[in-house]
Design a protein around this motif. Structure first.
Motif, PDB file in Angstrom:
ATOM      1  N   HIS A   1       0.806  -1.225   0.000  1.00  0.00           N
ATOM      2  CA  HIS A   1       0.000   0.000   0.000  1.00  0.00           C
ATOM      3  C   HIS A   1       0.839   1.275   0.000  1.00  0.00           C
ATOM      4  O   HIS A   1       0.302   2.357  -0.244  1.00  0.00           O
TER       5      HIS A   1
ATOM      6  N   THR B   1      -3.118  -2.555   4.668  1.00  0.00           N
ATOM      7  CA  THR B   1      -4.055  -1.509   5.044  1.00  0.00           C
ATOM      8  C   THR B   1      -5.065  -1.304   3.909  1.00  0.00           C
ATOM      9  O   THR B   1      -4.686  -1.206   2.750  1.00  0.00           O
ATOM     10  N   ASN B   2      -6.348  -1.231   4.285  1.00  0.00           N
ATOM     11  CA  ASN B   2      -7.397  -1.096   3.277  1.00  0.00           C
ATOM     12  C   ASN B   2      -8.447  -0.072   3.729  1.00  0.00           C
ATOM     13  O   ASN B   2      -9.652  -0.321   3.647  1.00  0.00           O
ATOM     14  N   PHE B   3      -7.963   1.060   4.207  1.00  0.00           N
ATOM     15  CA  PHE B   3      -8.859   2.142   4.621  1.00  0.00           C
ATOM     16  C   PHE B   3      -9.440   2.796   3.372  1.00  0.00           C
ATOM     17  O   PHE B   3      -8.695   3.245   2.499  1.00  0.00           O
ATOM     18  N   ARG B   4     -10.767   2.873   3.269  1.00  0.00           N
ATOM     19  CA  ARG B   4     -11.395   3.293   2.014  1.00  0.00           C
ATOM     20  C   ARG B   4     -11.710   4.786   1.954  1.00  0.00           C
ATOM     21  O   ARG B   4     -12.263   5.258   0.966  1.00  0.00           O
ATOM     22  N   GLY B   5     -11.392   5.546   2.978  1.00  0.00           N
ATOM     23  CA  GLY B   5     -11.596   6.983   2.921  1.00  0.00           C
ATOM     24  C   GLY B   5     -10.410   7.694   2.307  1.00  0.00           C
ATOM     25  O   GLY B   5      -9.424   7.078   1.884  1.00  0.00           O
ATOM     26  N   ASN B   6     -10.462   9.036   2.285  1.00  0.00           N
ATOM     27  CA  ASN B   6      -9.347   9.803   1.737  1.00  0.00           C
ATOM     28  C   ASN B   6      -8.207   9.873   2.761  1.00  0.00           C
ATOM     29  O   ASN B   6      -8.386   9.511   3.932  1.00  0.00           O
TER      30      ASN B   6
ATOM     31  N   TYR C   1      -8.120   9.169   6.877  1.00  0.00           N
ATOM     32  CA  TYR C   1      -7.270   8.133   7.465  1.00  0.00           C
ATOM     33  C   TYR C   1      -6.479   8.691   8.644  1.00  0.00           C
ATOM     34  O   TYR C   1      -6.418   8.085   9.719  1.00  0.00           O
TER      35      TYR C   1
ATOM     36  N   ARG D   1      -4.122   2.378  -0.156  1.00  0.00           N
ATOM     37  CA  ARG D   1      -4.944   1.261   0.298  1.00  0.00           C
ATOM     38  C   ARG D   1      -4.736   0.103  -0.653  1.00  0.00           C
ATOM     39  O   ARG D   1      -4.415   0.281  -1.832  1.00  0.00           O
TER      40      ARG D   1
ATOM     41  N   GLY E   1      -6.734  -3.524  -1.416  1.00  0.00           N
ATOM     42  CA  GLY E   1      -7.775  -4.503  -1.173  1.00  0.00           C
ATOM     43  C   GLY E   1      -7.896  -5.467  -2.336  1.00  0.00           C
ATOM     44  O   GLY E   1      -6.960  -5.651  -3.123  1.00  0.00           O
TER      45      GLY E   1
ATOM     46  N   GLU F   1      -7.135  -3.965  -5.881  1.00  0.00           N
ATOM     47  CA  GLU F   1      -5.704  -3.713  -6.090  1.00  0.00           C
ATOM     48  C   GLU F   1      -4.944  -5.031  -6.219  1.00  0.00           C
ATOM     49  O   GLU F   1      -4.020  -5.160  -7.031  1.00  0.00           O
TER      50      GLU F   1
ATOM     51  N   TYR G   1      -6.893  -5.944   4.777  1.00  0.00           N
ATOM     52  CA  TYR G   1      -7.266  -6.972   3.802  1.00  0.00           C
ATOM     53  C   TYR G   1      -6.170  -8.027   3.784  1.00  0.00           C
ATOM     54  O   TYR G   1      -4.982  -7.714   3.887  1.00  0.00           O
TER      55      TYR G   1
END
Length: 262
Positions: free
Chosen positions: A148, A178-183, A187, A214, A216, A219, A255
């Motif tokens: 990531h 890390t798979n944080f889906r926000g901007n 984060y 990120r 997941g 990716e 993930y």
């Protein structure tokens, strides 16, 4: 819910810190690790929470899917926290990191612990997978929180080296990312940053190393195409960072994928 007003107020400070990070990733990581004074739960390294909870997720996957008679290569080992965990499961755990200072610290922190070895090498460099394979034979691979922070071309280069490591043998690759889906600002907020206070561990990361992204399922599919890789299992995990706010380790959406060569 994200506080967009606070995010906007954080922009000037985050932008200033970001300008200090070296553009060369290898130089950035060496500079970062060379300045680390303390690791572990109370230390400066954001992702080094030494959490049993996080490790237990991975150990269950390892026990289910991997050949425990093979060595394991810990790619992006840092100070060796997970290399030492892996050495309790496999006959040998080889920690590899791009930063010589990280490897030096890992060797220091692993003194007296058997079945661990370390070396400095860049796993985005063509051919390094074949070199490791020639020396150690069939291996498993563990990768936590590396992809990531890489550019797309670096991700593909790392995947090619991992393919060289496990092609034609029973070894598998466990990715945990890390798979944080926000901007990116959201984060930082989730880790405890506010307009008036960015925790020291975050400041060190923002100003010292490549910006996190990120990684997941989408990716992973782009980096490890179906024609080259088989997905034995995938799903959510929780990545834990050092405590920066009250209430214990900081949980980050993550993930995992367990991969093998067809």
């Amino acid at each position: 819910m994200p506080n967009f007003i606070d995010q906007a107020r954080m922009v000037p400070r985050v932008a200033l810190l970001s300008t200090r990070a070296p553009r060369d990733p290898a130089k950035a990581w060496e500079g970062y690790w060379s300045r680390v004074r303390q690791t572990g739960a109370g230390g400066e390294v954001l992702w080094d929470s030494v959490s049993d909870t996080e490790w237990n997720q991975y150990e269950g996957l390892i026990q289910k899917w991997m050949d425990l008679t093979l060595p394991v290569v810990d790619v992006g080992c840092g100070n060796g926290t997970f290399t030492r965990r892996l050495a309790g499961v496999f006959p040998l755990a080889l920690g590899v990191d791009v930063a010589r200072s990280a490897v030096d610290r890992a060797e220091l922190e692993s003194a007296g612990i058997s079945r661990t070895e370390y070396r400095a090498a860049d796993f985005t460099t063509a051919g390094i997978g074949a070199v490791i394979r020639a020396e150690f034979g069939p291996v498993n691979v563990f990768v936590r929180g590396v992809l990531h922070v890489l550019r797309k071309d670096q991700q593909r280069a790392l995947a090619r080296n991992l393919a060289d490591l496990v092609v034609g043998n029973p070894g598998k690759v466990l990715l945990t990312e890390t798979n944080f889906r926000g901007n990116p600002l959201a984060y930082l907020q989730s880790l405890g940053a506010t307009p008036g206070d960015i925790p020291e561990q975050l400041e060190r990361a923002i100003s010292g190393i490549p910006a996190p992204g990120r990684f997941g399922a989408g990716e992973r599919a782009a980096t490890f195409p179906a024609g080259d890789w088989h997905v034995d299992g995938e799903g959510p995990v929780t990545i834990e960072a050092v405590t920066m706010t009250a209430g214990g380790p900081t949980a980050i959406p993550g993930y995992y994928a367990m991969l093998s060569r067809p």
